[in-house]
Design an enzyme around this catalytic site. Structure first.
Site, short mmCIF file in Angstrom:
data_model
loop_
_atom_site.label_atom_id
_atom_site.label_comp_id
_atom_site.label_asym_id
_atom_site.label_seq_id
_atom_site.Cartn_x
_atom_site.Cartn_y
_atom_site.Cartn_z
N GLU A 40 0.84 -1.20 0.00
CA GLU A 40 0.00 0.00 0.00
C GLU A 40 0.88 1.26 0.00
O GLU A 40 1.54 1.56 0.99
CB GLU A 40 -0.90 0.01 1.24
CG GLU A 40 -1.71 1.29 1.41
CD GLU A 40 -2.36 1.38 2.78
OE1 GLU A 40 -2.70 2.51 3.19
OE2 GLU A 40 -2.52 0.35 3.45
N LYS A 129 -11.47 -1.15 7.18
CA LYS A 129 -10.23 -1.01 7.94
C LYS A 129 -10.54 -0.31 9.25
O LYS A 129 -11.00 0.83 9.25
CB LYS A 129 -9.22 -0.18 7.12
CG LYS A 129 -7.92 0.09 7.86
CD LYS A 129 -6.90 0.77 6.97
CE LYS A 129 -7.15 2.24 6.80
NZ LYS A 129 -6.03 2.93 6.15
#
Length: 212
Positions: A40, A129
């Site tokens: 990421e 998340k």
């Protein structure tokens, strides 16, 4: 295996935030060698779109490269254009989810309450998340997964080798790891073997916790 399945398989997504652009290829190589499948690149980093594009070209057949700290639909679109294969956000914004889904890209927004987790999935989020996870701990995930068992949760923030087992046992689908994985001293010393060993330790911790 889908993009999301590949990230979840290793159980670890590396949060590559504000790293030296000239070292990102070496860093990614070390992470991939250690078994980390999710890379990421946060958009508050230097040259994020260039880094995403480069990592896709170099490691596209070995890992999944995505964008993090995506705050707007426009940023999501720009990241996807650069080659991002998934979108992570620290917050819940419907337009960002829509922008990613319109391109067929998995999107994982940040949530902090059961209501936000449910709303995110209603809007099309593939996973949520929990951020910052260190503020609520594994017990929060376990409690939320009770009535909302269909929602996949990835804790990020405060995840390290000591906390991984509890998060996974509480029901986390995978974990997002930043500073505890991407240690500054290893990167400054160009200790790529050390980073690979650490990445392997993170992946192993997830695997061990899943088996118990």
């Amino acid at each position: 295996m889908t993009v999301l399945e590949e990230v979840l398989a290793s159980g670890v997504c590396a949060v590559m935030r504000k790293l030296p652009p000239e070292k990102t290829n070496d860093i990614a190589g070390a992470l991939v060698a250690g078994g980390v499948k999710g890379l990421e690149v946060t958009l508050d980093s230097e040259q994020p779109f260039e880094v995403i594009k480069r990592l896709r070209q170099t490691y596209g057949d070995q890992a999944v490269v995505g964008a993090g700290t995506v705050l707007t639909a426009k940023q999501a679109e720009e990241a996807i254009e650069a080659g991002a294969q998934f979108i992570f956000a620290p917050i819940l914004v419907q337009e960002t989810i829509k922008a990613a889904k319109a391109k067929g890209i998995p999107v994982i927004p940040g949530v902090f309450t059961p209501t936000e987790a449910y709303q995110a999935t209603e809007w099309g989020a593939d996973l949520v998340k929990v951020f910052p996870a260190e503020c609520v701990g594994p017990s929060f995930i376990k409690s939320v997964k009770g009535p909302l068992s269909h929602i996949g949760i990835m804790p990020t923030g405060g995840v390290d080798l000591d906390t991984i087992p509890a998060f996974i046992k509480a029901g986390a689908s995978a974990v997002g790891a930043g500073g505890a994985l991407l240690k500054k001293d290893l990167i400054e010393a160009n200790d790529w073997d050390g980073l690979t060993s650490l990445a392997q330790a993170f992946v192993d911790k997830v695997a061990e916790a899943r088996e118990k």
